[in-house]
Design an enzyme around this catalytic site. Structure first.
Site, PDB file in Angstrom:
ATOM      1  N   LEU A  61       0.873  -1.169   0.000  1.00  0.00           N
ATOM      2  CA  LEU A  61       0.000   0.000   0.000  1.00  0.00           C
ATOM      3  C   LEU A  61       0.915   1.225   0.000  1.00  0.00           C
ATOM      4  O   LEU A  61       1.549   1.529   1.010  1.00  0.00           O
ATOM      5  CB  LEU A  61      -0.897   0.026   1.237  1.00  0.00           C
ATOM      6  CG  LEU A  61      -1.696  -1.231   1.586  1.00  0.00           C
ATOM      7  CD1 LEU A  61      -2.645  -0.940   2.744  1.00  0.00           C
ATOM      8  CD2 LEU A  61      -2.451  -1.767   0.394  1.00  0.00           C
ATOM      9  N   HIS A  62       0.997   1.910  -1.122  1.00  0.00           N
ATOM     10  CA  HIS A  62       1.912   3.047  -1.239  1.00  0.00           C
ATOM     11  C   HIS A  62       1.104   4.328  -1.325  1.00  0.00           C
ATOM     12  O   HIS A  62       0.333   4.531  -2.272  1.00  0.00           O
ATOM     13  CB  HIS A  62       2.803   2.903  -2.467  1.00  0.00           C
ATOM     14  CG  HIS A  62       3.866   3.965  -2.550  1.00  0.00           C
ATOM     15  ND1 HIS A  62       5.110   3.832  -1.963  1.00  0.00           N
ATOM     16  CD2 HIS A  62       3.858   5.191  -3.129  1.00  0.00           C
ATOM     17  CE1 HIS A  62       5.820   4.915  -2.180  1.00  0.00           C
ATOM     18  NE2 HIS A  62       5.075   5.769  -2.892  1.00  0.00           N
ATOM     19  N   GLU A  64       0.494   8.100  -2.088  1.00  0.00           N
ATOM     20  CA  GLU A  64       1.027   9.074  -3.027  1.00  0.00           C
ATOM     21  C   GLU A  64       1.923  10.093  -2.332  1.00  0.00           C
ATOM     22  O   GLU A  64       1.596  10.613  -1.260  1.00  0.00           O
ATOM     23  CB  GLU A  64      -0.138   9.812  -3.693  1.00  0.00           C
ATOM     24  CG  GLU A  64       0.274  10.897  -4.678  1.00  0.00           C
ATOM     25  CD  GLU A  64      -0.952  11.586  -5.261  1.00  0.00           C
ATOM     26  OE1 GLU A  64      -1.000  11.747  -6.479  1.00  0.00           O
ATOM     27  OE2 GLU A  64      -1.853  11.941  -4.487  1.00  0.00           O
ATOM     28  N   CYS A  78       9.981   7.950   0.325  1.00  0.00           N
ATOM     29  CA  CYS A  78       8.871   7.438  -0.474  1.00  0.00           C
ATOM     30  C   CYS A  78       9.302   6.997  -1.875  1.00  0.00           C
ATOM     31  O   CYS A  78       8.893   5.924  -2.346  1.00  0.00           O
ATOM     32  CB  CYS A  78       7.773   8.492  -0.578  1.00  0.00           C
ATOM     33  SG  CYS A  78       7.104   8.995   1.031  1.00  0.00           S
ATOM     34  N   GLU A 102      -1.841  11.840  -0.096  1.00  0.00           N
ATOM     35  CA  GLU A 102      -0.654  12.693   0.056  1.00  0.00           C
ATOM     36  C   GLU A 102      -0.462  13.129   1.509  1.00  0.00           C
ATOM     37  O   GLU A 102      -1.412  13.503   2.196  1.00  0.00           O
ATOM     38  CB  GLU A 102      -0.807  13.931  -0.830  1.00  0.00           C
ATOM     39  CG  GLU A 102       0.394  14.847  -0.858  1.00  0.00           C
ATOM     40  CD  GLU A 102       1.522  14.335  -1.733  1.00  0.00           C
ATOM     41  OE1 GLU A 102       2.671  14.359  -1.261  1.00  0.00           O
ATOM     42  OE2 GLU A 102       1.256  13.933  -2.883  1.00  0.00           O
ATOM     43  N   GLY A 103       0.787  13.051   1.960  1.00  0.00           N
ATOM     44  CA  GLY A 103       1.116  13.536   3.294  1.00  0.00           C
ATOM     45  C   GLY A 103       0.444  12.759   4.412  1.00  0.00           C
ATOM     46  O   GLY A 103      -0.004  13.349   5.394  1.00  0.00           O
ATOM     47  N   THR A 124       7.960  15.269  12.472  1.00  0.00           N
ATOM     48  CA  THR A 124       6.857  15.167  11.517  1.00  0.00           C
ATOM     49  C   THR A 124       5.502  15.054  12.203  1.00  0.00           C
ATOM     50  O   THR A 124       4.507  15.629  11.752  1.00  0.00           O
ATOM     51  CB  THR A 124       7.079  13.985  10.549  1.00  0.00           C
ATOM     52  OG1 THR A 124       6.022  13.941   9.593  1.00  0.00           O
ATOM     53  CG2 THR A 124       7.160  12.655  11.295  1.00  0.00           C
ATOM     54  N   ASP A 136      -1.575  10.680  11.520  1.00  0.00           N
ATOM     55  CA  ASP A 136      -1.709   9.851  10.323  1.00  0.00           C
ATOM     56  C   ASP A 136      -3.200   9.728  10.035  1.00  0.00           C
ATOM     57  O   ASP A 136      -3.929   9.055  10.768  1.00  0.00           O
ATOM     58  CB  ASP A 136      -1.082   8.474  10.549  1.00  0.00           C
ATOM     59  CG  ASP A 136      -0.945   7.668   9.259  1.00  0.00           C
ATOM     60  OD1 ASP A 136      -1.761   7.882   8.335  1.00  0.00           O
ATOM     61  OD2 ASP A 136      -0.030   6.831   9.183  1.00  0.00           O
ATOM     62  N   ARG A 138      -4.693   8.423   7.366  1.00  0.00           N
ATOM     63  CA  ARG A 138      -5.014   7.479   6.306  1.00  0.00           C
ATOM     64  C   ARG A 138      -6.027   6.422   6.752  1.00  0.00           C
ATOM     65  O   ARG A 138      -5.961   5.917   7.866  1.00  0.00           O
ATOM     66  CB  ARG A 138      -3.746   6.794   5.798  1.00  0.00           C
ATOM     67  CG  ARG A 138      -2.830   7.742   5.047  1.00  0.00           C
ATOM     68  CD  ARG A 138      -1.526   7.094   4.672  1.00  0.00           C
ATOM     69  NE  ARG A 138      -0.700   6.798   5.853  1.00  0.00           N
ATOM     70  CZ  ARG A 138       0.536   6.308   5.777  1.00  0.00           C
ATOM     71  NH1 ARG A 138       1.077   6.063   4.600  1.00  0.00           N
ATOM     72  NH2 ARG A 138       1.224   6.072   6.883  1.00  0.00           N
TER      73      ARG A 138
END
Length: 215
Positions: A61-62, A64, A78, A102-103, A124, A136, A138
């Site tokens: 799972l990458h 963007e 990345c 993204e991010g 971060t 995070d 996501r």
């Protein structure tokens, strides 16, 4: 953890795309697009090698990363992770899911705002918090839909991130094994990688081993 298997997606189209990387590596990808993904985003699945060769295809799972994937930014790992994943999956057979997150889900502009705060000394995660953003953000519901639609409900996951495996398991995907990626460290991203490795109560760390300042 309670399983909440999402509704399946539908395949929109398939097209073969020859991939070429800056170091000369080339491979053909079977690029799949979808209807009915939970978040409505334009995520892609790249079939590499022979995904059907095993009952547990290798999957990455990458998320963007325009700055790293396209422009070669050295502030993260990345781009090198994407390059590594494509070759490893092509050798074994499986899928790279290219997710429009993204991010870590905060978007490109917010990511660059966080970079500016990192330049002032924040890590971060602290930079995201200072902007009122999640560490995070996501969500992998769409990824689980894609895997079910592709006929891959049981996978080996190419990742250092335990949250990815945990979310997929909760979404009805069996992660038979979590396979670590390499450590792509440089002077520009070492602090970033150490922050991921140390983790937070939310992220739990990425299992990275940074052995020295020059690793």
């Amino acid at each position: 953890m309670t399983s909440r298997t999402p509704q399946p997606a539908r395949i929109r189209t398939r097209v073969t795309v020859p991939l070429r990387f800056g170091d000369g590596y080339r491979v053909d990808a079977d690029v799949v697009t979808f209807h009915d993904l939970a978040d409505g985003a334009e995520h892609l699945a790249l079939g590499l090698g022979d995904p059907g060769a095993s009952t547990t295809p290798l999957v990455r799972l990458h998320s963007e990363c325009l700055t790293g994937d396209v422009f070669g930014s050295a502030r993260c790992d990345c781009g090198p992770q994407l390059r590594e994943a494509v070759e490893r999956i092509a050798e074994r057979g499986g899928y790279l899911l290219y997710l429009r997150q993204e991010g870590r889900g905060i978007g490109l502009y917010n990511k660059l705002d966080a970079y500016a705060l990192q330049d002032r000394g924040l890590d971060t995660y602290a930079a995201n918090a200072a902007l009122g953003l999640p560490e995070d953000g996501r969500d992998y519901t769409a990824a689980a839909q894609m895997l079910q639609t592709l006929g891959a409900p049981r996978i080996d996951l190419l990742s250092n991130n335990p949250d990815k495996a945990g979310q997929l398991a909760a979404l009805g995907i069996t992660v038979a094994e979590r396979v670590p990626t390499g450590v792509h460290a440089s002077p520009s991203n070492l602090r970033y990688l150490r922050t991921k490795a140390t983790g937070t109560p939310l992220t739990l760390g990425h299992g990275l081993e940074l052995l020295s300042e020059g690793a």
